[in-house]
Design an enzyme around this catalytic site. Structure first.
Site, PDB file in Angstrom:
ATOM      1  N   ARG A  29       0.929  14.334  13.498  1.00 54.15           N
ATOM      2  CA  ARG A  29       1.368  14.124  12.100  1.00 54.15           C
ATOM      3  C   ARG A  29       1.266  15.384  11.237  1.00 54.15           C
ATOM      4  O   ARG A  29       0.555  15.395  10.223  1.00 54.15           O
ATOM      5  CB  ARG A  29       0.614  12.966  11.466  1.00 54.15           C
ATOM      6  CG  ARG A  29       0.780  11.672  12.228  1.00 54.15           C
ATOM      7  CD  ARG A  29       0.100  10.508  11.562  1.00 54.15           C
ATOM      8  NE  ARG A  29       0.820  10.071  10.379  1.00 54.15           N
ATOM      9  CZ  ARG A  29       0.397   9.052   9.616  1.00 54.15           C
ATOM     10  NH1 ARG A  29      -0.723   8.433   9.919  1.00 54.15           N
ATOM     11  NH2 ARG A  29       1.075   8.671   8.574  1.00 54.15           N
ATOM     12  N   LYS A  39       0.841  -1.208   0.000  1.00 56.43           N
ATOM     13  CA  LYS A  39       0.000   0.000   0.000  1.00 56.43           C
ATOM     14  C   LYS A  39       0.873   1.254   0.000  1.00 56.43           C
ATOM     15  O   LYS A  39       0.653   2.201  -0.749  1.00 56.43           O
ATOM     16  CB  LYS A  39      -0.909   0.021   1.230  1.00 56.43           C
ATOM     17  CG  LYS A  39      -1.561   1.378   1.478  1.00 56.43           C
ATOM     18  CD  LYS A  39      -2.292   1.426   2.784  1.00 56.43           C
ATOM     19  CE  LYS A  39      -1.488   1.551   4.007  1.00 56.43           C
ATOM     20  NZ  LYS A  39      -1.106   2.913   4.416  1.00 56.43           N
ATOM     21  N   ASN A  40       1.920   1.266   0.832  1.00 57.76           N
ATOM     22  CA  ASN A  40       2.737   2.467   0.990  1.00 57.76           C
ATOM     23  C   ASN A  40       3.707   2.706  -0.155  1.00 57.76           C
ATOM     24  O   ASN A  40       4.442   3.686  -0.145  1.00 57.76           O
ATOM     25  CB  ASN A  40       3.466   2.429   2.339  1.00 57.76           C
ATOM     26  CG  ASN A  40       2.478   2.609   3.475  1.00 57.76           C
ATOM     27  OD1 ASN A  40       1.322   2.982   3.252  1.00 57.76           O
ATOM     28  ND2 ASN A  40       2.913   2.318   4.687  1.00 57.76           N
ATOM     29  N   CYS A  88      -4.590  12.642  13.770  1.00 57.98           N
ATOM     30  CA  CYS A  88      -4.774  11.230  13.407  1.00 57.98           C
ATOM     31  C   CYS A  88      -4.692  10.414  14.688  1.00 57.98           C
ATOM     32  O   CYS A  88      -4.082  10.850  15.663  1.00 57.98           O
ATOM     33  CB  CYS A  88      -3.669  10.865  12.424  1.00 57.98           C
ATOM     34  SG  CYS A  88      -3.305   9.126  12.302  1.00 57.98           S
ATOM     35  N   ARG A 118      -8.295  -0.798   4.973  1.00 56.55           N
ATOM     36  CA  ARG A 118      -7.538   0.269   4.325  1.00 56.55           C
ATOM     37  C   ARG A 118      -6.201  -0.216   3.796  1.00 56.55           C
ATOM     38  O   ARG A 118      -5.656   0.320   2.851  1.00 56.55           O
ATOM     39  CB  ARG A 118      -7.276   1.407   5.308  1.00 56.55           C
ATOM     40  CG  ARG A 118      -8.527   2.157   5.743  1.00 56.55           C
ATOM     41  CD  ARG A 118      -8.145   3.399   6.480  1.00 56.55           C
ATOM     42  NE  ARG A 118      -7.143   4.134   5.713  1.00 56.55           N
ATOM     43  CZ  ARG A 118      -6.434   5.126   6.246  1.00 56.55           C
ATOM     44  NH1 ARG A 118      -6.600   5.457   7.500  1.00 56.55           N
ATOM     45  NH2 ARG A 118      -5.546   5.762   5.507  1.00 56.55           N
ATOM     46  N   ASP A 134       5.218   0.388  11.936  1.00 60.32           N
ATOM     47  CA  ASP A 134       4.027  -0.291  11.411  1.00 60.32           C
ATOM     48  C   ASP A 134       3.969  -1.761  11.801  1.00 60.32           C
ATOM     49  O   ASP A 134       2.981  -2.440  11.505  1.00 60.32           O
ATOM     50  CB  ASP A 134       3.960  -0.149   9.882  1.00 60.32           C
ATOM     51  CG  ASP A 134       3.750   1.300   9.456  1.00 60.32           C
ATOM     52  OD1 ASP A 134       3.922   1.586   8.262  1.00 60.32           O
ATOM     53  OD2 ASP A 134       3.437   2.134  10.325  1.00 60.32           O
TER      54      ASP A 134
HETATM   55  C1  EPZ Z   1       4.567   6.823   6.380  1.00 59.23           C
HETATM   56  O1  EPZ Z   1       3.779   7.848   6.968  1.00 59.23           O
HETATM   57  C2  EPZ Z   1       3.653   5.605   6.264  1.00 59.23           C
HETATM   58  N1  EPZ Z   1       2.516   5.951   5.418  1.00 59.23           N
HETATM   59  C3  EPZ Z   1       3.158   5.211   7.653  1.00 59.23           C
HETATM   60  O2  EPZ Z   1       2.394   4.011   7.518  1.00 59.23           O
HETATM   61  C4  EPZ Z   1       4.361   4.900   8.525  1.00 59.23           C
HETATM   62  O3  EPZ Z   1       3.925   4.640   9.828  1.00 59.23           O
HETATM   63  C5  EPZ Z   1       5.319   6.113   8.553  1.00 59.23           C
HETATM   64  O4  EPZ Z   1       5.681   6.487   7.220  1.00 59.23           O
HETATM   65  C6  EPZ Z   1       6.594   5.813   9.309  1.00 59.23           C
HETATM   66  O5  EPZ Z   1       7.241   4.709   8.797  1.00 59.23           O
HETATM   67  C7  EPZ Z   1       2.687   5.947   4.064  1.00 59.23           C
HETATM   68  O6  EPZ Z   1       3.754   5.685   3.529  1.00 59.23           O
HETATM   69  C8  EPZ Z   1       1.492   6.284   3.245  1.00 59.23           C
HETATM   70  P1  EPZ Z   1       6.559  10.213   8.446  1.00 59.23           P
HETATM   71  P2  EPZ Z   1       4.311   9.365   6.988  1.00 59.23           P
HETATM   72  O7  EPZ Z   1       6.382  11.496   7.704  1.00 59.23           O
HETATM   73  O8  EPZ Z   1       5.146   9.620   5.805  1.00 59.23           O
HETATM   74  C9  EPZ Z   1       6.754  13.563  11.818  1.00 59.23           C
HETATM   75  C10 EPZ Z   1       0.583   2.546   7.856  1.00 59.23           C
HETATM   76  O9  EPZ Z   1       0.239   1.957   8.893  1.00 59.23           O
HETATM   77  N2  EPZ Z   1       6.593  14.543  10.730  1.00 59.23           N
HETATM   78  O10 EPZ Z   1       7.737   9.396   8.103  1.00 59.23           O
HETATM   79  O11 EPZ Z   1       3.133  10.229   7.218  1.00 59.23           O
HETATM   80  C11 EPZ Z   1       5.522  12.684  12.001  1.00 59.23           C
HETATM   81  O12 EPZ Z   1       4.540  13.297  12.775  1.00 59.23           O
HETATM   82  C12 EPZ Z   1       1.016   4.023   7.924  1.00 59.23           C
HETATM   83  O13 EPZ Z   1       0.639   2.012   6.732  1.00 59.23           O
HETATM   84  C13 EPZ Z   1       6.637  15.893  11.015  1.00 59.23           C
HETATM   85  O14 EPZ Z   1       6.797  16.290  12.170  1.00 59.23           O
HETATM   86  O15 EPZ Z   1       5.227   9.347   8.287  1.00 59.23           O
HETATM   87  C14 EPZ Z   1       6.110  11.435  12.641  1.00 59.23           C
HETATM   88  O16 EPZ Z   1       6.200  11.624  14.007  1.00 59.23           O
HETATM   89  C15 EPZ Z   1       0.737   4.655   9.240  1.00 59.23           C
HETATM   90  N3  EPZ Z   1       6.467  16.778   9.999  1.00 59.23           N
HETATM   91  C16 EPZ Z   1       7.479  11.343  11.985  1.00 59.23           C
HETATM   92  O17 EPZ Z   1       7.787  12.644  11.472  1.00 59.23           O
HETATM   93  C17 EPZ Z   1       6.279  16.385   8.697  1.00 59.23           C
HETATM   94  O18 EPZ Z   1       6.133  17.231   7.809  1.00 59.23           O
HETATM   95  C18 EPZ Z   1       7.594  10.338  10.844  1.00 59.23           C
HETATM   96  O19 EPZ Z   1       6.501  10.533  10.011  1.00 59.23           O
HETATM   97  C19 EPZ Z   1       6.255  15.007   8.425  1.00 59.23           C
HETATM   98  C20 EPZ Z   1       6.416  14.096   9.457  1.00 59.23           C
END
Ligand code: EPZ
Length: 431
Positions: free
Chosen positions: A125, A22-23, A120, A399, A307
């Site tokens: 996030r 999915k990702n 969320c 999802r 995850d």
């Molecule tokens: C991706 O989410 C995945 N989703 C998530 O999978 C996964 O948990 C996550 O990466 C971490 O591996 C997809 O790929 C669609 P991040 P993403 O930006 O990109 C903070 C699932 O279960 N952050 O790497 O949204 C954020 O809050 C889902 O399949 C900021 O502060 O995660 C988090 O604490 C859930 N500012 C950390 O960084 C930003 O602009 C990592 O988030 C972006 C992120």
């Protein structure tokens, strides 16, 4: 709303096949915005987030054909008629990954209006790093009335250093920089396999990207991208979920169609006592040994993925001794713990740490899914619990898992879905 009913106790035996990731599929579909030509994606999982992305792209004027019958997992996308570069709140609120269209829209059409995703279940996030990165490539950005308004005549190559590692942030900026004027150097990038898979697609579309999969990515912008055909990588998290299912139920399971190189979390599972044999595109899990408690910390790839944290917690409830689980990526990702405790688990939460003491027999109960991976851990607990577990709100699991109840039933799980059945795609003859 659909529910799962699971009668625990059966060892899982046989072969279960992993779907596409999915990702990896979501950013690949967003990448179709970058060209007027058709993009053909194969191994697309039949999950709800794909449907949401189809609606998102169609609302912009795109054509998205989700395959049927033999072409069940093929998707053809054409964003030639990109009439409205907008992602509405109604869609973005159902799937935060919708923000992946922000960079491609600005790069392709010079402007974008994308709803902020809002909070969320697993954490705040924010998308501030996406916005900051686009500003470093010359975009003008305003945030008003819950929307990000971005514009740029043409993005300019530049330097982007991420304050913290972000998966979709890296993907969003990589797509934007692919059509920018000049070279972009991105540092402190996410190294997840899904990022490298997106770069492979973009390079097939004519982009010039080097270093994806490492902390430093270099992108030489081009003026135009073309269509391409690409097969999405297998879902490493789905594979991990099935490995834990095999170990927990004392089964003997082959997880087929996965990429063992991406399953970096297996080492930690082996520390718990899970026996895994690797093959070229499959792994075999034999759940006949004792499990022992073991500490785990979630990290960015190649560390233990957040995850897989909920699934690991379910496993830890059946391990002798204590396991301290530290969640470093998201600030609120222990929603499943309370439900596991309802089933008899011994779990104490202290901020970002969960202390699991095992082994505790689990008894079936009515439980509530709160997010995608939390629901996976409840399914795992239901497979070993004594009696009939009822999991509510399984729309969360739909999802990101393709027909999980059918896949698990095929290897011996006593599991069924109640409520309105998921709509079956008609098998069009000859498609
Ligand atoms: C991706 O989410 C995945 N989703 C998530 O999978 C996964 O948990 C996550 O990466 C971490 O591996 C997809 O790929 C669609 P991040 P993403 O930006 O990109 C903070 C699932 O279960 N952050 O790497 O949204 C954020 O809050 C889902 O399949 C900021 O502060 O995660 C988090 O604490 C859930 N500012 C950390 O960084 C930003 O602009 C990592 O988030 C972006 C992120």
């Amino acid at each position: 709303m659909d529910k799962f009913v699971i009668r625990g106790g059966n060892p899982l035996l046989g072969t279960v096949r992993v779907s596409g990731a999915k990702n990896a599929a979501l950013p690949a579909m967003a990448a179709s915005i970058l060209t007027e030509e058709p993009v053909i994606l194969e191994n697309i999982p039949d999950v709800r987030d794909i449907q949401t992305t189809r609606k998102l792209l169609e609302a912009m004027g795109g054509e998205v054909e989700l395959g049927y019958g033999r072409a069940h997992h093929r998707t053809t996308l054409c964003m030639k008629n990109l009439v409205s570069p907008e992602a509405s709140y109604d869609l973005v609120k159902t799937m935060r990954a919708s923000t992946l269209v922000l960079g491609p829209l600005v790069a392709r059409s010079g402007r974008a209006r994308v709803s902020l995703p809002g909070g969320c279940a697993i954490g705040a996030r924010p998308i501030d790093l996406h916005i900051k990165g686009l500003e470093q490539l010359g975009a003008k950005i305003a945030v008003e009335h819950g929307y990000v308004e971005a514009s740029a005549e043409r993005l300019q190559g530049g330097e982007v250093v991420f304050d913290r590692i972000t998966v979709t942030g890296t993907e969003d900026l990589m797509m934007a920089a692919a059509l920018a004027d000049g070279e972009t150097l991105m540092q402190n990038c996410a190294r997840e396999p899904e990022v490298a898979d997106l770069a492979a697609l973009l390079n097939k579309m004519g982009a010039r990207i080097e270093g994806a999969g490492t902390p430093t990515i270099r992108i030489k912008g081009v003026s135009r991208l073309k269509g391409a055909k690409h097969r999405i990588i297998p879902d490493r998290i789905e594979a991990g979920t099935f490995i834990v299912a095999g170990a927990l139920t004392g089964g003997d399971l082959i997880i087929a169609g996965c990429e063992p190189r991406h399953l970096t979390f297996i080492k930690k599972l082996e520390e718990v006592g899970v026996k895994v044999k690797h093959d070229v595109d499959s792994v075999r899990v034999m759940g006949d040994g004792p499990l022992k408690g073991c500490d785990m910390v979630t990290e960015e790839f190649p560390g233990f993925p957040t995850d897989m944290q909920a699934q690991f917690m379910a496993l830890a409830t059946q391990a002798e001794g204590s396991s301290i689980i530290t969640e470093n990526i998201f600030e609120n990702r222990f929603m499943h713990a309370g439900e596991l405790v309802r089933m008899g688990a011994n779990i104490k939460i202290e901020g970002r740490r969960a202390i699991v003491r095992g082994k505790t027999p689990l008894s079936a109960a009515a439980v509530l899914a709160s997010d995608l991976r939390a629901s996976a851990s409840l399914v795992l607990a239901g497979l070993v619990a004594d009696g009939e577990t009822i999991i509510d709100r399984v729309y969360h699991i739909d999802r990101g898992y393709e027909r999980i109840e059918e896949k698990l039933r095929a290897v011996g799980a006593r599991m069924k879905r109640i409520g309105e059945m998921l709509p079956k795609r008609p098998a069009l003859v000859g498609s």
